[in-house]
Design a protein around this motif. Structure first.
Motif, PDB file in Angstrom:
ATOM      1  N   GLU A  52      -4.169  54.091 -26.058  1.00  0.00           N
ATOM      2  CA  GLU A  52      -4.690  55.452 -26.102  1.00  0.00           C
ATOM      3  C   GLU A  52      -4.156  56.206 -27.315  1.00  0.00           C
ATOM      4  OE1 GLU A  52      -7.071  56.899 -24.270  1.00  0.00           O
ATOM      5  OE2 GLU A  52      -7.353  55.022 -23.189  1.00  0.00           O
ATOM      6  N   ALA A  53      -2.883  56.030 -27.633  1.00  0.00           N
ATOM      7  CA  ALA A  53      -2.305  56.709 -28.803  1.00  0.00           C
ATOM      8  C   ALA A  53      -2.855  56.137 -30.111  1.00  0.00           C
ATOM      9  CB  ALA A  53      -0.782  56.576 -28.771  1.00  0.00           C
ATOM     10  N   LEU A  54      -2.991  54.833 -30.173  1.00  0.00           N
ATOM     11  CA  LEU A  54      -3.461  54.189 -31.410  1.00  0.00           C
ATOM     12  C   LEU A  54      -4.916  54.503 -31.715  1.00  0.00           C
ATOM     13  CD1 LEU A  54      -1.749  50.707 -31.124  1.00  0.00           C
ATOM     14  CD2 LEU A  54      -1.460  52.315 -33.020  1.00  0.00           C
ATOM     15  N   LYS A  55      -5.731  54.723 -30.701  1.00  0.00           N
ATOM     16  CA  LYS A  55      -7.155  54.934 -30.972  1.00  0.00           C
ATOM     17  C   LYS A  55      -7.414  56.226 -31.740  1.00  0.00           C
ATOM     18  CE  LYS A  55      -8.862  56.950 -26.676  1.00  0.00           C
ATOM     19  NZ  LYS A  55      -9.682  56.748 -25.515  1.00  0.00           N
ATOM     20  N   ALA A  56      -6.398  57.081 -31.866  1.00  0.00           N
ATOM     21  CA  ALA A  56      -6.535  58.280 -32.699  1.00  0.00           C
ATOM     22  C   ALA A  56      -6.473  57.925 -34.188  1.00  0.00           C
ATOM     23  CB  ALA A  56      -5.442  59.287 -32.359  1.00  0.00           C
ATOM     24  N   VAL A  57      -5.900  56.756 -34.528  1.00  0.00           N
ATOM     25  CA  VAL A  57      -5.747  56.388 -35.947  1.00  0.00           C
ATOM     26  C   VAL A  57      -6.361  55.038 -36.299  1.00  0.00           C
ATOM     27  CG1 VAL A  57      -3.675  57.809 -36.239  1.00  0.00           C
ATOM     28  CG2 VAL A  57      -3.425  55.413 -35.578  1.00  0.00           C
ATOM     29  N   VAL A  58      -6.861  54.306 -35.303  1.00  0.00           N
ATOM     30  CA  VAL A  58      -7.433  52.973 -35.517  1.00  0.00           C
ATOM     31  C   VAL A  58      -8.764  52.896 -34.764  1.00  0.00           C
ATOM     32  CG1 VAL A  58      -7.077  50.486 -35.171  1.00  0.00           C
ATOM     33  CG2 VAL A  58      -5.116  51.953 -35.598  1.00  0.00           C
ATOM     34  N   ALA A  59      -9.728  52.205 -35.332  1.00  0.00           N
ATOM     35  CA  ALA A  59     -11.006  52.012 -34.635  1.00  0.00           C
ATOM     36  C   ALA A  59     -10.746  51.315 -33.300  1.00  0.00           C
ATOM     37  CB  ALA A  59     -11.954  51.185 -35.484  1.00  0.00           C
ATOM     38  N   ARG A  60     -11.299  51.883 -32.221  1.00  0.00           N
ATOM     39  CA  ARG A  60     -11.050  51.347 -30.871  1.00  0.00           C
ATOM     40  C   ARG A  60     -11.353  49.861 -30.741  1.00  0.00           C
ATOM     41  NH1 ARG A  60     -13.639  55.329 -26.537  1.00  0.00           N
ATOM     42  NH2 ARG A  60     -14.608  56.264 -28.339  1.00  0.00           N
ATOM     43  N   ARG A  61     -12.389  49.414 -31.413  1.00  0.00           N
ATOM     44  CA  ARG A  61     -12.793  48.017 -31.278  1.00  0.00           C
ATOM     45  C   ARG A  61     -11.728  47.048 -31.788  1.00  0.00           C
ATOM     46  NH1 ARG A  61     -18.530  45.308 -33.083  1.00  0.00           N
ATOM     47  NH2 ARG A  61     -18.215  43.419 -31.871  1.00  0.00           N
ATOM     48  N   LEU A  62     -10.849  47.530 -32.651  1.00  0.00           N
ATOM     49  CA  LEU A  62      -9.807  46.676 -33.227  1.00  0.00           C
ATOM     50  C   LEU A  62      -8.576  46.559 -32.334  1.00  0.00           C
ATOM     51  CD1 LEU A  62      -9.935  47.790 -36.968  1.00  0.00           C
ATOM     52  CD2 LEU A  62     -11.068  45.838 -35.886  1.00  0.00           C
ATOM     53  N   ILE A  63      -8.481  47.366 -31.287  1.00  0.00           N
ATOM     54  CA  ILE A  63      -7.298  47.360 -30.415  1.00  0.00           C
ATOM     55  C   ILE A  63      -7.633  46.604 -29.132  1.00  0.00           C
ATOM     56  CG2 ILE A  63      -5.521  48.765 -29.321  1.00  0.00           C
ATOM     57  CD1 ILE A  63      -6.647  51.148 -31.007  1.00  0.00           C
ATOM     58  N   LYS A  64      -6.865  45.572 -28.848  1.00  0.00           N
ATOM     59  CA  LYS A  64      -7.086  44.752 -27.651  1.00  0.00           C
ATOM     60  C   LYS A  64      -5.813  44.741 -26.803  1.00  0.00           C
ATOM     61  CE  LYS A  64     -11.082  43.406 -29.291  1.00  0.00           C
ATOM     62  NZ  LYS A  64     -12.291  44.045 -28.818  1.00  0.00           N
ATOM     63  N   THR A  65      -5.979  44.901 -25.499  1.00  0.00           N
ATOM     64  CA  THR A  65      -4.829  44.811 -24.594  1.00  0.00           C
ATOM     65  C   THR A  65      -5.013  43.616 -23.668  1.00  0.00           C
ATOM     66  OG1 THR A  65      -5.839  46.332 -23.012  1.00  0.00           O
ATOM     67  CG2 THR A  65      -4.345  47.298 -24.622  1.00  0.00           C
ATOM     68  N   ASN A  66      -3.996  42.781 -23.634  1.00  0.00           N
ATOM     69  CA  ASN A  66      -3.921  41.653 -22.694  1.00  0.00           C
ATOM     70  C   ASN A  66      -5.148  40.741 -22.689  1.00  0.00           C
ATOM     71  OD1 ASN A  66      -1.324  42.358 -21.604  1.00  0.00           O
ATOM     72  ND2 ASN A  66      -2.354  44.079 -20.651  1.00  0.00           N
ATOM     73  N   SER A  67      -5.814  40.601 -23.813  1.00  0.00           N
ATOM     74  CA  SER A  67      -7.030  39.781 -23.799  1.00  0.00           C
ATOM     75  C   SER A  67      -7.161  38.832 -24.981  1.00  0.00           C
ATOM     76  CB  SER A  67      -8.268  40.696 -23.767  1.00  0.00           C
ATOM     77  OG  SER A  67      -8.355  41.447 -24.967  1.00  0.00           O
ATOM     78  N   THR A  68      -6.247  38.899 -25.923  1.00  0.00           N
ATOM     79  CA  THR A  68      -6.380  38.094 -27.135  1.00  0.00           C
ATOM     80  C   THR A  68      -5.275  37.051 -27.186  1.00  0.00           C
ATOM     81  OG1 THR A  68      -7.330  39.976 -28.289  1.00  0.00           O
ATOM     82  CG2 THR A  68      -6.488  38.193 -29.657  1.00  0.00           C
ATOM     83  N   THR A  69      -5.666  35.801 -27.425  1.00  0.00           N
ATOM     84  CA  THR A  69      -4.661  34.761 -27.609  1.00  0.00           C
ATOM     85  C   THR A  69      -4.455  34.552 -29.102  1.00  0.00           C
ATOM     86  OG1 THR A  69      -3.930  32.537 -27.013  1.00  0.00           O
ATOM     87  CG2 THR A  69      -6.269  32.808 -27.448  1.00  0.00           C
ATOM     88  N   LEU A  70      -3.217  34.351 -29.466  1.00  0.00           N
ATOM     89  CA  LEU A  70      -2.805  34.262 -30.854  1.00  0.00           C
ATOM     90  C   LEU A  70      -2.112  32.920 -31.077  1.00  0.00           C
ATOM     91  CD1 LEU A  70      -2.227  35.721 -33.601  1.00  0.00           C
ATOM     92  CD2 LEU A  70      -0.210  36.679 -32.490  1.00  0.00           C
ATOM     93  N   GLU A  71      -2.657  32.101 -31.970  1.00  0.00           N
ATOM     94  CA  GLU A  71      -2.015  30.819 -32.284  1.00  0.00           C
ATOM     95  C   GLU A  71      -0.780  31.084 -33.126  1.00  0.00           C
ATOM     96  OE1 GLU A  71      -3.160  26.346 -33.862  1.00  0.00           O
ATOM     97  OE2 GLU A  71      -4.392  28.024 -34.550  1.00  0.00           O
ATOM     98  N   VAL A  72       0.330  30.433 -32.761  1.00  0.00           N
ATOM     99  CA  VAL A  72       1.608  30.608 -33.455  1.00  0.00           C
ATOM    100  C   VAL A  72       2.261  29.247 -33.675  1.00  0.00           C
ATOM    101  CG1 VAL A  72       2.057  32.948 -32.594  1.00  0.00           C
ATOM    102  CG2 VAL A  72       2.822  30.971 -31.252  1.00  0.00           C
ATOM    103  N   ARG A  73       3.253  29.226 -34.516  1.00  0.00           N
ATOM    104  CA  ARG A  73       4.078  28.024 -34.702  1.00  0.00           C
ATOM    105  C   ARG A  73       5.093  27.969 -33.566  1.00  0.00           C
ATOM    106  NH1 ARG A  73       1.017  25.456 -38.056  1.00  0.00           N
ATOM    107  NH2 ARG A  73       0.760  26.380 -40.099  1.00  0.00           N
ATOM    108  N   PRO A  74       5.418  26.776 -33.071  1.00  0.00           N
ATOM    109  CA  PRO A  74       6.350  26.686 -31.932  1.00  0.00           C
ATOM    110  C   PRO A  74       7.767  27.116 -32.304  1.00  0.00           C
ATOM    111  CG  PRO A  74       5.837  24.510 -32.796  1.00  0.00           C
ATOM    112  CD  PRO A  74       4.960  25.473 -33.527  1.00  0.00           C
TER     113      PRO A  74
END
Length: 197
Positions: A52-74
């Motif tokens: 909610e705070a970030l959507k004042a400065v970032v496009a809402r579509r770019l903010i994801k909560t608990n739904s995006t998986t991110l590939e990382v190095r182990p």
């Protein structure tokens, strides 16, 4: 004859894996799957408040909560992917994710702008603490993510990490401290506002 779907061996396999459950999985370096437990109400609430705070400065579509998986190095627990509580994507991620039909960021994609994790209870030797303060920190730093926020309601603090010359520099904010965000300088937020319950 019973058909057993083979376990995924790569991040791409994981994105296509469907065991007919609603579970989320982390793929481990030894090709085992670890079920990611559902978020607690508190963690979900705090991630949503930051959204909610970030959507004042970032496009809402770019903010994801608990739904995006991110590939990382182990590192640490040897997980090859994470599900951050909050991710701020780059505009180019939207088209790429649409093409794979998943909210996923592979190592071939550019790093997201910001990830945030809400720490579950535990002392400094607990797996919860190690996962968010040590293992993910190393993974996100290696991945080149410019900003990593560690929201810790149990220690009443927000750690803001900024990537400088490939290494995270950390600032700790508590109570009425105004958070300084180099990534989103227009963001006006105190630690207390992020941690409100």
């Amino acid at each position: 004859m019973t058909y057993t779907r083979p376990k995924p061996q790569t991040f791409a396999d994981l994105l296509n894996y469907d065991d007919s459950s609603e579970c989320r999985y982390e793929l481990m370096i030894n090709e085992d799957l670890r079920e990611v437990p559902p978020e607690t109400e508190e963690n979900d609430y705090l991630a949503t408040e930051l959204y909610e705070a970030l959507k004042a400065v970032v496009a809402r579509r770019l903010i994801k909560t608990n739904s995006t998986t991110l590939e990382v190095r182990p590192f640490g627990d040897k997980s090859l992917n994470r599900y951050p509580d909050l991710v701020v994507l780059r505009p180019g991620h939207i088209g790429l994710m649409a093409s794979i039909k998943k909210n996923a960021i592979s190592l071939e994609m550019s790093a997201p702008q910001l990830v945030a994790e809400v720490v579950s209870p535990g002392n400094e030797k607990s797996e919860n603490y190690q996962r968010d303060y040590v293992w993910k920190r190393q993974q996100y730093q290696t991945r080149g993510i410019p900003g990593y926020w560690i929201i810790d309601p149990h220690r009443a603090q927000v750690a803001v990490l900024i990537l400088v010359d490939g290494v995270y520099k950390e600032a700790i904010y508590k109570a009425d401290d105004r958070i300084q965000s180099r990534i989103f300088p227009a963001l006006s937020l105190t630690a207390k506002q992020v941690l409100k319950r």
